[in-house]
Design an enzyme around this catalytic site. Structure first.
Site, PDB file in Angstrom:
ATOM      1  N   LYS A   1     -17.027 -11.173 -18.564  1.00 46.83           N
ATOM      2  CA  LYS A   1     -17.471 -10.335 -17.553  1.00 46.83           C
ATOM      3  C   LYS A   1     -15.394 -10.586 -16.913  1.00 46.83           C
ATOM      4  CE  LYS A   1     -20.090 -10.197 -13.329  1.00 46.83           C
ATOM      5  NZ  LYS A   1     -21.567 -11.287 -12.982  1.00 46.83           N
TER       6      LYS A   1
HETATM    7  C1  E4P Z   1     -23.278  -9.777 -10.688  1.00 42.38           C
HETATM    8  O1  E4P Z   1     -23.231  -9.798 -11.799  1.00 42.38           O
HETATM    9  C2  E4P Z   1     -22.990  -9.933  -9.828  1.00 42.38           C
HETATM   10  O2  E4P Z   1     -23.228 -12.103 -10.796  1.00 42.38           O
HETATM   11  C3  E4P Z   1     -24.273 -10.446  -8.934  1.00 42.38           C
HETATM   12  O3  E4P Z   1     -25.285  -9.586  -8.857  1.00 42.38           O
HETATM   13  C4  E4P Z   1     -23.312 -10.789  -7.790  1.00 42.38           C
HETATM   14  O4  E4P Z   1     -24.665 -10.754  -5.982  1.00 42.38           O
HETATM   15  P1  E4P Z   1     -24.588 -11.379  -5.715  1.00 42.38           P
HETATM   16  O5  E4P Z   1     -24.521 -10.471  -4.315  1.00 42.38           O
HETATM   17  O6  E4P Z   1     -26.108 -11.380  -4.996  1.00 42.38           O
HETATM   18  O7  E4P Z   1     -24.703 -12.574  -5.015  1.00 42.38           O
END
Ligand code: E4P
Length: 219
Positions: A87
């Site tokens: 990522k």
């Molecule tokens: C994406 O991969 C992120 O980990 C995640 O969806 C972020 O979500 P949040 O905005 O609820 O922290």
């Protein structure tokens, strides 16, 4: 549509896996910290544990912000398990790193995407997944779902293979709306998946069926 769970909590990952509909996991440094997983080695071990629970892709986020460091860190993460997807944040060096990983057959998830232009760049660089954060856009009075629509249109116009991973999903309606638009994947908390199960008429209907069966079979 693939269902990913957005957590580093092993119990929740197991629960979603047991349901039989889980296609993968996304994590981020905040989610790791929330589970109390700290230190490079512990974090790596945790990713391996997650990979042993699920069958699909597991996103592991780099914490480096320069090209060279991201390449080094991403390669080490990818070596942990064949299910690991690196990522990478949507920054200039991140785009370069995604291109490198794509050329070297390492899967990537371009994260922290908040505009169609960013999603276009991620696809051009060869990202496996692009993660538009719809919940965080909604949080600042901007329509997150419109962004998914825009990206779908752009990717379809040119046949980009990058999969749209609707991230920052907060609730069941996000999941349903993303499915209507044609997001390839959604990632959200267990509650957003389990919420899809619920309907009061199902519960009332089942209660009646069971009561009628009982009545009919009483001696
Ligand atoms: C994406 O991969 C992120 O980990 C995640 O969806 C972020 O979500 P949040 O905005 O609820 O922290």
């Amino acid at each position: 549509m693939k269902f990913f769970i957005d957590t580093a909590n092993l119990d929740q990952i197991k629960e979603a896996q047991d349901l039989g509909i889980l296609d993968g996991v996304t994590t981020n440094p905040s989610l790791m910290a929330k589970e109390g997983i700290t230190g490079e080695e512990n974090i790596k071990k945790h990713y391996q544990k997650i990979c042993e629970i699920v069958d699909g892709d597991v996103s592991a986020e780099v914490i480096s912000t320069t090209y060279q460091e991201m390449i080094k860190e991403g390669k080490a993460l990818a070596k942990l398990h064949e299910q690991i997807v690196v990522k990478v944040p949507m920054i200039k060096d991140g785009v370069k790193a995604i291109k490198y990983f794509s050329d070297n057959r390492i899967k990537t998830n371009c994260t922290l995407v908040f505009s169609a232009g960013q999603a276009l760049l991620a696809a051009k660089a060869g990202a496996t997944y692009v993660s538009p954060f719809i919940g965080r856009l909604d949080d600042i009075s901007t329509d997150g779902l419109s962004l998914i629509q825009e990206i779908r249109l752009i990717y379809d116009n040119y046949g980009f293979a990058t999969q749209i991973l609707a991230a920052s999903v907060r609730h069941t309606m996000h999941v349903i709306d993303c499915a209507k638009i044609g997001a390839d994947v959604m990632t959200g908390p267990l509650s957003s998946i389990e919420g899809l199960l619920k309907h009061p008429l199902t519960d009332i209907g089942l209660e009646k069926f069971l009561a009628d069966f009982k009545k009919g079979n009483q001696k």
